[in-house]
Design an enzyme around this catalytic site. Structure first.
Site, short mmCIF file in Angstrom:
data_model
loop_
_atom_site.label_atom_id
_atom_site.label_comp_id
_atom_site.label_asym_id
_atom_site.label_seq_id
_atom_site.Cartn_x
_atom_site.Cartn_y
_atom_site.Cartn_z
N GLU A 174 0.81 -1.21 0.00
CA GLU A 174 0.00 0.00 0.00
C GLU A 174 0.85 1.27 0.00
O GLU A 174 0.37 2.35 0.35
CB GLU A 174 -0.94 -0.02 1.21
N HIS A 250 -4.33 1.71 7.57
CA HIS A 250 -2.93 1.99 7.23
C HIS A 250 -2.23 2.53 8.48
O HIS A 250 -2.87 3.14 9.34
CB HIS A 250 -2.82 3.06 6.13
N CYS A 371 -2.68 11.48 3.66
CA CYS A 371 -3.05 10.65 2.52
C CYS A 371 -2.85 11.37 1.19
O CYS A 371 -2.58 10.76 0.17
CB CYS A 371 -4.52 10.24 2.62
#
Length: 448
Positions: A174, A250, A371
């Site tokens: 990721e 995450h 993000c």
């Protein structure tokens, strides 16, 4: 030679919508099927980029994906003209059309993992696009991501690009959302910190029971090998499976690092003391002094962290050595989180200032300030080798704002995604964007 940490923020795409596609992401699921505002989302992101640029930070822009992804729908058996593909998908498999219109590429912390030249064996900056194979709608991103990064960082003397890891569960990757780097100075060798949710092959490691662990230990190790990192320059740590099951999909939802500092929640990791000791020892070997700021669960619960995105913030170094925390408006709206931040900044510690940004359009889909950006540490020579069209300036901000105002809709629902006209609008907009950013042909419709 001076070195910088350059933040390349993702430009929100014209099909920004709330599809609720991300199982394990509380905000994404809870806002599913709500009406979104792509224009507002893009302008909110640009406002943050402009503000950081004006504060003196190096700031860049990363272009969005082509959406709807008609080629992806064709691979799933929908035929005919582009308009017929969209019409048929809307009629027969609306969730697949929604997935092909996903705008989650706005969160470029997931786009790739980046290792600066000071850490790598060949002295180049290395990029590995993330396969994002945990979610179908994200797994279709990496081919375009690789082309865009290749157009931004094209000089092979300074930059090396690697294809995404094999798209299987054992190598779930990721990107930078589970990676950070500690260093005394951005141009000096540092310690790269890889956080994983589970091991694919070693059953000694626990795993979450409710939500999927998206990053594997094996993926992190593979990226470190590809980038030519030394054992002394890498630390692997496991995320606490219990917090993954509470919506911490995450590591950047529960911890953030910068320079010599790790800002983290008490429940973020397994074997925390051992991990901190290893980080401290390895950073000391590189000439740095590791420091950590632990947020106790008695002050901020994991639920508070997930709802406010306290840790999905940007931790930035001021010239005087102090640090600035960029947080979303939701932090101010959470009484416990805001009280903690007020105490943190007034205590005279490492983090002296907090700046709040309205990123509601992104937050409702499960992404905060951290993000939205991919961090790339560059020295002066490397920065000069970056495609200048993607470096934020006042004129570029003006051009991109005009571009958004011209091309973006201010409302997007599931029904709007079925409009064949939307595809034409998006392609027209993206074709113009590649000219503004001087990227060349990077989208499938331009190449084919």
């Amino acid at each position: 030679m001076k070195s910088y940490e350059v933040n390349f923020d993702g430009l929100v795409g014209p099909t920004h919508n709330y599809g609720g596609l991300s199982y394990g992401n509380v905000a994404s699921q809870s806002n599913s099927q709500q009406s979104s505002n792509p224009k507002e989302a893009a302008l909110q992101g640009l406002a943050k980029m402009k503000a950081l640029m004006e504060m003196g930070f190096q700031q860049g822009v990363l272009a969005p994906q082509e959406r709807p992804d008609v080629a992806a729908l064709r691979r799933l058996g929908f035929g005919g003209t582009d308009a017929q593909v969209i019409e048929r998908a809307a009629k027969e498999a609306m969730p697949l059309l929604v997935a092909s219109c996903s705008a989650s590429s706005m969160w470029v912390a997931n786009a790739a993992t980046v290792s600066p030249s000071a850490d790598t064996a060949d002295g180049r900056v290395h990029f590995t696009a993330a396969n994002l194979n945990c979610k179908y709608h994200r797994s279709i991103e990496h081919p375009t991501t690789s082309r865009v990064l290749g157009a931004m960082f094209a000089d092979q003397k300074h930059f090396a690009h690697h294809a995404a890891l094999p798209a299987v569960a054992q190598f779930g990757d990721e990107g930078a959302a589970n990676h950070t780097r500690f260093c005394r100075d951005y141009g000096e060798a540092g310690v790269e910190f890889f956080v994983f949710g589970r091991s694919a092959f070693d059953t000694r490691y626990p795993a979450p029971q409710k939500y999927p662990a998206r990053q594997t230990l094996e993926a992190s190790q593979a990226v470190a090998r590809l980038h030519g990192l030394s054992d002394d320059g890498v630390v692997y740590a496991q995320q606490n499976p219990a917090v993954i099951d509470q919506g911490v999909f995450h590591n950047d939802v529960i911890a953030v690092g910068n320079g010599e500092v790790l800002f983290y929640h008490e429940d973020a990791f397994l074997d925390t003391e051992q991990m901190l000791a290893e980080l401290s020892a390895k950073l000391a070997k590189a000439g740095g002094k590791f420091q950590s700021v632990c947020v106790p669960r008695t002050a901020v619960t994991v639920e508070d962290a997930v709802r406010s995105y306290l840790f999905n913030s940007q931790l930035l170094s001021r010239p005087d050595g102090s640090m600035l925390l960029i947080v979303p408006e939701e932090c101010r709206g959470n009484e416990r989180v805001w009280q903690y931040l007020q105490g943190l900044t007034s205590s005279g510690g490492l983090i002296r200032e907090v700046k709040v940004f309205d990123l509601k359009q992104s937050m409702q889909n499960g992404g905060g300030p951290a993000c939205l950006r991919l961090r790339v540490a560059l020295n002066e020579t490397e920065l000069a080798a970056v495609n200048p069209g993607v470096i934020m300036t006042a004129p570029l901000y003006g051009s991109l704002t005009e571009w958004v105002e011209k091309h973006y809709r201010d409302r997007m629902t599931e029904n709007d995604l079925a409009d064949p006209q939307l595809l034409l609008e998006c392609r027209t907009a993206l074709d113009e964007l590649t000219q503004i950013l001087k990227l060349g042909a990077v989208y499938p419709f331009q190449i084919n």
